[in-house]
Design an enzyme around this catalytic site. Structure first.
Site, PDB file in Angstrom:
ATOM      1  N   LYS A   1       4.689   5.202 -16.983  1.00 33.63           N
ATOM      2  CA  LYS A   1       5.135   4.661 -15.691  1.00 33.63           C
ATOM      3  C   LYS A   1       6.360   3.771 -15.863  1.00 33.63           C
ATOM      4  O   LYS A   1       7.281   3.790 -15.037  1.00 33.63           O
ATOM      5  CB  LYS A   1       3.988   3.894 -15.025  1.00 33.63           C
ATOM      6  CG  LYS A   1       2.844   4.809 -14.588  1.00 33.63           C
ATOM      7  CD  LYS A   1       1.618   4.002 -14.216  1.00 33.63           C
ATOM      8  CE  LYS A   1       0.488   4.878 -13.705  1.00 33.63           C
ATOM      9  NZ  LYS A   1      -0.777   4.144 -13.581  1.00 33.63           N
TER      10      LYS A   1
ATOM     11  N   VAL B   1       3.582   6.395  -9.936  1.00 32.74           N
ATOM     12  CA  VAL B   1       3.560   4.984 -10.362  1.00 32.74           C
ATOM     13  C   VAL B   1       2.991   4.129  -9.236  1.00 32.74           C
ATOM     14  O   VAL B   1       3.435   4.236  -8.087  1.00 32.74           O
ATOM     15  CB  VAL B   1       4.979   4.464 -10.690  1.00 32.74           C
ATOM     16  CG1 VAL B   1       4.909   3.030 -11.218  1.00 32.74           C
ATOM     17  CG2 VAL B   1       5.683   5.360 -11.696  1.00 32.74           C
TER      18      VAL B   1
HETATM   19  N1  HSE Z   1      -5.346   5.859 -14.696  1.00 32.00           N
HETATM   20  C1  HSE Z   1      -4.335   5.329 -13.849  1.00 32.00           C
HETATM   21  C2  HSE Z   1      -4.573   3.845 -13.665  1.00 32.00           C
HETATM   22  C3  HSE Z   1      -4.365   6.030 -12.510  1.00 32.00           C
HETATM   23  O1  HSE Z   1      -5.657   3.370 -13.999  1.00 32.00           O
HETATM   24  O2  HSE Z   1      -3.666   3.150 -13.216  1.00 32.00           O
HETATM   25  C4  HSE Z   1      -3.231   5.648 -11.633  1.00 32.00           C
HETATM   26  O3  HSE Z   1      -2.026   6.140 -12.118  1.00 32.00           O
END
Ligand code: HSE
Ligand code: NAP
Length: 430
Positions: free
Chosen positions: A204, A131
């Site tokens: 998250k 996260v």
């Molecule tokens: N794809 C995720 C983002 C990567 O853009 O936040 C980081 O966890």
């Protein structure tokens, strides 16, 4: 110096490449901090023929070569996805290895079971990078905020969507071009739908809410909406009304339950969260002792994510050196997820309707019948919908209303012949 600590890496993509590079380039610093050398022993990849930036790594396609290597004490999982990553993490734990992972999907869906299995085996699982990329977020919840009763977590925790929204809002880019930029920078997930549909943010939020509220929160408990339906006019109206559009992840205690939601929201233009732009993430926490705090930084990319992953490796290596393992996070199950239908907030509604007498009154009447009170109405003329007819774009801002009532009213409004379409429905978080 004593024997080195052996690390096995699962994945050598954006994050894995950054981790391998950091372990190599900062080897001396890391050894000084740990009191032993930390050595990368093997790397699992899917495609052995792929050209890699880092020469000299021991690359394999056989998971056992890493997971069951007796010289490996810490397995770093940076492959992504649920399976086989979850299974490999469990195998590493069963083999008595500590685990570091950046995998929010696995930790959101199976975190408590993984942590419990690790504790039974006398090893630890660290997931700071899952996260907020490089922002210390998991650590503060696990330790520094433990004395607080937390009432709310409000976060911008997907770098890709925040990048897209910022570019659409500030540079007038269309959605596709902004997404392409985010992918080129290595921020986006392998499947960008996870980012733009709010799935990554919901994973998250489930991890943060589990830690913040000592509750077992599964991603399915989180109400989720993405950014794909936002249109350029929403950004213009937001500005006109004194707001900025953000994809927010919200977890808050309401009447003994937990409200859990990820969706685009209007946030006041001068608030701290309104000014979190680009790939930056921010997690705002309200605790009874600490008050309001904001954790802010880069939420994605090889450098920031490696910062969190390698810190977890160093911390584990230090504890291997010291011979201590941290206890499991305790879940007390006091707070249970609430239904989205019970949420109350203000709403922005944008619709396209015939520009005729009585149209606003009919829509307002349907809202009024559901106890939804209007705070303001804006109308822009001449939206081209079909030849001949005159249409207008109408924006309603409501006072606080019940989600269930708003959804019922929207169904009724949608059925009005004078309404061409409902453009957007965005919650307002004042
Ligand atoms: N794809 C995720 C983002 C990567 O853009 O936040 C980081 O966890
Ligand atoms: P990525 O660039 O797609 O890299 C994935 C790596 O894993 C590749 O090296 C791939 O091998 C390997 N891999 C995938 N499936 C495999 C399998 N079944 N067997 C063996 N190897 C396999 O992904 P990433 O961006 O580095 O992300 C990795 C993890 O970190 C994800 O959980 C992601 O959510 C998380 N994360 C990413 C960021 C970020 O900014 N990118 C930030 C925080 C957290 P090949 O190289 O052979 O294809």
């Amino acid at each position: 110096m004593a024997d080195s600590v052996g690390v096995g890496l699962l994945g050598l993509g954006v994050v894995g490449g950054g981790v391998a590079r950091t372990l190599r380039e900062k080897a001396e610093t890391i050894a000084r901090r740990v009191g032993r050398e930390v050595e990368l022993r093997g790397v699992l990849v899917r495609d052995p023929a792929r050209e890699r930036e880092l020469p000299g790594l021991r690359v394999t396609t056989d998971p056992a070569a890493v997971l069951e290597d007796p010289s490996v004490q810490i397995v770093v999982e940076v492959m992504g996805g649920d399976q086989p990553a979850h299974q490999y993490i469990r195998r590493a734990i069963a083999a008595g290895k500590h685990v570091v992972t950046a995998n929010k999907e696995v930790m959101a869906k199976h975190g408590p079971e993984i942590v419990a299995a690790a504790a039974r085996r006398g090893v630890d699982v660290a997931y700071e990078a899952s996260v907020g990329g490089g922002i210390p977020v998991i650590g503060p919840f696990k330790l520094d905020l433990l004395a607080n009763d937390i009432s709310q977590v409000t976060a911008i925790i997907n770098g890709t969507t925040n990048y897209i929204i910022t570019r659409m809002s500030q540079a007038g880019l269309d959605f596709e071009s902004a997404l392409r930029e985010a992918q080129e920078a290595g921020y986006a997930e392998a499947d960008p739908r996870n980012d733009v549909e709010g799935i990554d943010a919901a994973y998250k939020l489930a991890i943060l809410a589990t830690l913040a509220f000592h509750a077992r929160v599964h991603p399915d408990d989180v109400h989720r909406e993405g950014i794909t339906t936002l249109e350029p006019s929403d950004f213009r109206y937001a500005r006109e009304l004194g707001y900025v559009v953000k994809l927010l992840a919200i977890a808050k205690v309401i009447e003994g339950g937990l409200e859990l939601r990820v969706h685009p929201a209007f946030v006041p233009e001068h608030s701290m969260l309104a000014n979190v732009d680009g790939v930056f993430n921010a997690v705002q926490v309200e605790g009874d002792l600490v008050g309001r705090i904001l954790l802010y930084g880069r939420g994605a990319g090889a450098g920031p994510t490696s910062s969190a992953v390698v810190a977890d490796v160093i911390d584990l290596a230090q504890r291997i050196e010291a011979g201590s393992v941290r206890p499991v996070v305790a879940y007390d199950g006091r707070l249970r997820p609430r239904s989205m239908a019970d949420t109350r907030c203000r709403y922005y509604l944008r619709l396209v309707a015939a520009d005729r007498p009585g149209v606003i009154a009919r829509v307002a009447g349907l809202l009024g019948e559901r106890e939804i009170s209007l705070a303001s109405v804006l109308q822009k003329e001449d939206i081209q919908v079909s030849e001949g007819d005159r249409y207008a774009e109408i924006v309603f801002m409501t006072h606080r209303a019940h989600e269930a009532a708003v959804q019922t009213a929207l169904d009724e409004i949608r059925r009005l012949a004078v309404v061409a379409r409902i453009g957007s429905v965005i919650r307002v978080e004042d």
